[in-house]
Design a protein around this motif. Structure first.
Motif, PDB file in Angstrom:
ATOM      1  N   ASN A  74       0.876  -1.345  -0.063  1.00 41.25           N
ATOM      2  CA  ASN A  74      -0.029   0.017   0.039  1.00 41.25           C
ATOM      3  C   ASN A  74       0.956   1.354  -0.056  1.00 41.25           C
ATOM      4  OD1 ASN A  74      -2.500   1.066  -0.087  1.00 41.25           O
ATOM      5  ND2 ASN A  74      -2.731   1.275   2.063  1.00 41.25           N
ATOM      6  N   SER A  75       2.191   1.308  -0.252  1.00 43.14           N
ATOM      7  CA  SER A  75       2.982   2.491  -0.281  1.00 43.14           C
ATOM      8  C   SER A  75       2.502   3.172  -1.429  1.00 43.14           C
ATOM      9  CB  SER A  75       4.319   1.986  -0.499  1.00 43.14           C
ATOM     10  OG  SER A  75       4.702   1.442  -1.801  1.00 43.14           O
ATOM     11  N   TYR A  76       2.952   4.539  -1.664  1.00 43.71           N
ATOM     12  CA  TYR A  76       2.548   5.183  -2.678  1.00 43.71           C
ATOM     13  C   TYR A  76       3.014   4.743  -3.974  1.00 43.71           C
ATOM     14  CZ  TYR A  76       1.724   9.442   0.239  1.00 43.71           C
ATOM     15  OH  TYR A  76       1.284  10.549   1.205  1.00 43.71           O
ATOM     16  N   ILE A  77       4.363   4.029  -4.018  1.00 46.94           N
ATOM     17  CA  ILE A  77       4.871   3.246  -5.310  1.00 46.94           C
ATOM     18  C   ILE A  77       3.814   2.516  -5.714  1.00 46.94           C
ATOM     19  CG2 ILE A  77       6.444   1.993  -6.236  1.00 46.94           C
ATOM     20  CD1 ILE A  77       8.665   3.307  -4.525  1.00 46.94           C
ATOM     21  N   GLU A  78       3.195   1.715  -4.800  1.00 48.57           N
ATOM     22  CA  GLU A  78       2.125   0.411  -5.252  1.00 48.57           C
ATOM     23  C   GLU A  78       0.905   1.101  -5.464  1.00 48.57           C
ATOM     24  OE1 GLU A  78       3.801  -0.970  -1.683  1.00 48.57           O
ATOM     25  OE2 GLU A  78       4.333  -3.135  -2.217  1.00 48.57           O
ATOM     26  N   GLN A  79       0.646   2.112  -4.877  1.00 44.70           N
ATOM     27  CA  GLN A  79      -0.718   2.638  -5.317  1.00 44.70           C
ATOM     28  C   GLN A  79      -0.484   3.159  -6.640  1.00 44.70           C
ATOM     29  OE1 GLN A  79      -2.779   5.241  -2.429  1.00 44.70           O
ATOM     30  NE2 GLN A  79      -1.557   4.516  -0.934  1.00 44.70           N
ATOM     31  N   MET A  80       0.665   3.886  -6.879  1.00 43.76           N
ATOM     32  CA  MET A  80       0.714   4.389  -8.309  1.00 43.76           C
ATOM     33  C   MET A  80       0.630   3.481  -9.175  1.00 43.76           C
ATOM     34  SD  MET A  80       1.356   6.996 -10.388  1.00 43.76           S
ATOM     35  CE  MET A  80       1.980   8.565  -9.547  1.00 43.76           C
ATOM     36  N   ILE A  81       1.381   2.325  -9.247  1.00 45.04           N
ATOM     37  CA  ILE A  81       1.372   1.276 -10.027  1.00 45.04           C
ATOM     38  C   ILE A  81      -0.047   0.731 -10.141  1.00 45.04           C
ATOM     39  CG2 ILE A  81       2.110  -1.312 -10.693  1.00 45.04           C
ATOM     40  CD1 ILE A  81       4.888  -0.544  -9.076  1.00 45.04           C
ATOM     41  N   ASN A  82      -0.669   0.467  -9.197  1.00 53.47           N
ATOM     42  CA  ASN A  82      -2.085  -0.218  -9.255  1.00 53.47           C
ATOM     43  C   ASN A  82      -2.909   0.892 -10.081  1.00 53.47           C
ATOM     44  OD1 ASN A  82      -1.601  -2.480  -7.848  1.00 53.47           O
ATOM     45  ND2 ASN A  82      -2.021  -1.607  -6.057  1.00 53.47           N
ATOM     46  N   ARG A  83      -2.866   2.029  -9.904  1.00 52.55           N
ATOM     47  CA  ARG A  83      -3.836   3.048 -10.496  1.00 52.55           C
ATOM     48  C   ARG A  83      -3.604   2.950 -12.062  1.00 52.55           C
ATOM     49  NH1 ARG A  83      -6.397   7.339  -7.474  1.00 52.55           N
ATOM     50  NH2 ARG A  83      -6.367   6.765  -5.178  1.00 52.55           N
ATOM     51  N   VAL A  84      -2.259   3.363 -12.150  1.00 51.64           N
ATOM     52  CA  VAL A  84      -1.703   3.605 -13.654  1.00 51.64           C
ATOM     53  C   VAL A  84      -1.920   2.137 -14.462  1.00 51.64           C
ATOM     54  CG1 VAL A  84       0.713   3.072 -13.595  1.00 51.64           C
ATOM     55  CG2 VAL A  84      -0.098   4.961 -14.967  1.00 51.64           C
ATOM     56  N   LEU A  85      -1.666   1.178 -14.037  1.00 49.23           N
ATOM     57  CA  LEU A  85      -2.179  -0.263 -14.632  1.00 49.23           C
ATOM     58  C   LEU A  85      -3.550  -0.437 -14.995  1.00 49.23           C
ATOM     59  CD1 LEU A  85       0.415  -2.599 -13.466  1.00 49.23           C
ATOM     60  CD2 LEU A  85       0.668  -1.046 -15.075  1.00 49.23           C
ATOM     61  N   TYR A  86      -4.331  -0.051 -13.803  1.00 47.90           N
ATOM     62  CA  TYR A  86      -5.780   0.134 -13.936  1.00 47.90           C
ATOM     63  C   TYR A  86      -6.242   0.834 -14.952  1.00 47.90           C
ATOM     64  CZ  TYR A  86     -10.868   0.275 -12.634  1.00 47.90           C
ATOM     65  OH  TYR A  86     -12.090   0.115 -12.928  1.00 47.90           O
ATOM     66  N   ASN A  87      -5.990   2.199 -15.229  1.00 46.43           N
ATOM     67  CA  ASN A  87      -6.348   3.119 -15.880  1.00 46.43           C
ATOM     68  C   ASN A  87      -5.779   2.794 -17.365  1.00 46.43           C
ATOM     69  OD1 ASN A  87      -7.239   4.793 -14.014  1.00 46.43           O
ATOM     70  ND2 ASN A  87      -5.521   6.182 -14.058  1.00 46.43           N
ATOM     71  N   THR A  88      -4.679   2.108 -17.375  1.00 49.39           N
ATOM     72  CA  THR A  88      -4.377   1.926 -18.795  1.00 49.39           C
ATOM     73  C   THR A  88      -5.299   0.656 -19.453  1.00 49.39           C
ATOM     74  OG1 THR A  88      -1.972   2.133 -18.077  1.00 49.39           O
ATOM     75  CG2 THR A  88      -2.227   0.689 -20.183  1.00 49.39           C
ATOM     76  N   ASP A  89      -5.623  -0.260 -18.586  1.00 43.92           N
ATOM     77  CA  ASP A  89      -6.336  -1.435 -18.855  1.00 43.92           C
ATOM     78  C   ASP A  89      -7.724  -0.975 -19.493  1.00 43.92           C
ATOM     79  OD1 ASP A  89      -4.703  -3.248 -18.410  1.00 43.92           O
ATOM     80  OD2 ASP A  89      -5.450  -3.970 -16.561  1.00 43.92           O
TER      81      ASP A  89
END
Ligand code: ATP
Ligand code: MG
Length: 448
Positions: A275-290
């Protein structure tokens, strides 16, 4: 019809009326290639993802053809033919933007035995067992065994529209199993470690499960990816993260310890709770990309990498600032160089893209100025839209009121100019009276 082959699997031919593949669903150019080869007296089959996806009722990304014609024979047959690849020689038949990839049936290679009498430059496999060349031609039966997964080893015969299954691919397709062909998965991964990435890509894309024997060696052999040229890994990374299944793929990459060999700068910061910022960023950007890809919207690889690497960049800038007693801006500039250089050691991101990433990162500082800026110059900057989207992601992840105010402020400026076609994600309503201080917007995180 069932014929037992010399190999371990039962060879099955499925007649036209017992499978759903119709020529109407095959690209005209692929059909042209298949017919031309056939007419010239060669065998010609559609194979790989084209057959697999048509059987699943999906639209294939591309169509691959295989034949007993050699690359040289194909060059004579097609004017629009270009031979490519050294390790794996192929013919590309070019029809404007569409390229039909045609391979010659691969035969078995003799493995280490074949290496014995060879000089170093002529080796077929490396010391790690990696296939350096795979240009030994053979029969279709051998070709089927040389492919990676059974679901990718189904052949559609253009001459009678039958489907040939040499490796049990149809059963695996029905059961939703990704199964590496052959009895020695480890050897197959060693021959080409990229097969490990392909395993998780297909599992995520097709929503299938890796067979136990296919999954078992992955974590153990993940480090073999270091032997793959970064140029090839970059192309694979795009196929993993920019084709619409990035979220599921990312989970599998982490599960099998493959992610760290693609993005070492990110993986060293991954946490237990995720749940770090890095992980939140990855989750969001990958979700948005999909989501964007699902809506047929183009995605920008520079934005993906700029977002994923943003917090590792800040952490590094912070370390440099402390260690070298630099100003924040100097440390930030130096960190940009270091991070891109380090990332390119594993994935050779082309310069065209790293330049855009740089621009997006510098833009974060430009966007934090609200006074004395020529708004039009900023808005018309080539990477403004992407940089603006990154700003919003940061604001949401950090729930940072100053960043939220700033995003809102820029959103208003964009809306004033109706020619600006920007997609603006919803952000929280925020109080614009809050004072934005530049130094606090590019934060000096000790832990992100
Ligand atoms: P996609 O939908 O991504 O195109 P695909 O299965 O068609 O999936 P390609 O990279 O186009 O993948 O390759 C075509 C076919 O070539 C595969 O289906 C597989 O049979 C074979 N192939 C590709 N890469 C490998 C590999 N590394 N090892 C063995 N066979 C491979
Ligand atoms: Mg393909």
């Amino acid at each position: 019809m069932s014929i037992t082959s010399a190999k371990r699997h039962t060879f099955t031919i499925i007649p036209r009326n017992q499978h759903p593949i119709s020529r109407k669903k095959i690209s005209e150019n692929a059909l042209k290639v298949l017919y031309r080869l056939n007419k010239a007296g060669y065998e010609a089959y559609l194979v790989g993802g084209g057959v697999r996806d048509l059987l699943l009722g999906k639209t294939p990304k591309d169509f691959d053809v295989t034949t007993n014609a050699t690359p040289e024979q194909m060059r004579k047959l097609f004017r629009n033919c270009r031979l490519v690849g050294r390790r794996f020689r192929l013919a590309h038949i070019i029809f404007g933007p569409e390229i039909i990839e045609v391979s010659t049936f691969r035969g078995h290679y003799q493995g280490l035995e074949a290496n014995k009498n060879k000089v170093e430059s002529d080796l077929i496999t490396s010391h790690d067992g990696m296939l350096l060349r795979d240009n030994n031609f053979g029969s279709i039966e051998e070709d089927a065994q040389r492919r990676d997964y059974s679901v990718n080893s189904l052949y559609y015969n253009i001459s009678d529209c039958t489907l040939h299954d040499y490796t049990g691919g149809l059963k695996d397709l029905q059961e939703g199993t990704i199964r590496l062909i052959g009895e020695e998965p480890e050897k197959r991964y060693r021959e080409d470690p990229v097969r490990m990435l392909r395993a998780v890509r297909f599992a995520a894309k097709l929503n299938m499960t890796l067979s136990k024997k296919t999954a078992e060696p992955l974590s153990r052999l993940a480090a073999l990816l270091k032997n793959i040229p970064p140029v090839r890994l970059f192309k694979e990374a795009l196929k993993l993260l920019q084709v619409g299944y990035a979220t599921a793929t990312y989970r599998l990459l982490c599960k099998y310890h493959l992610f760290q060999h693609l993005f070492p700068l990110i993986s060293c910061h991954l946490t237990e709770d995720g749940n770090s910022y890095i992980e939140q960023m990855i989750n969001r950007v990958l979700y948005n990309t999909d989501q964007l890809l699902r809506n047929d919207t183009q995605v920008n690889p520079a934005f993906l990498f700029a977002s994923m690497l943003w917090y590792p960049l800040l952490l590094h800038a912070n370390t440099l600032m402390k260690k070298k007693h630099l100003s924040y801006f100097d440390a930030f500039s130096l960190a940009i160089n270091d991070v891109l250089q380090e990332q390119c050691r594993t994935l050779a991101i082309p310069k065209k893209i790293t330049n855009l990433i740089r621009e997006m990162w510098y833009f974060q500082t430009r966007l934090s100025h609200r006074h004395n800026v020529c708004i039009h110059t900023v808005i018309e900057g080539t990477e403004f839209h992407s940089a603006y989207n990154l700003l919003i992601l940061r604001a949401e992840i950090e729930n940072n009121s100053e960043l939220l105010v700033l995003s809102h402020w820029w959103k208003k400026r964009i809306l004033i100019d109706p020619s600006n076609k920007i997609t603006i994600p919803t952000i929280l309503n925020c109080n614009e009276d809050l004072i934005c201080s530049h130094s606090r917007l590019i934060p000096h995180y000790d832990s992100i």
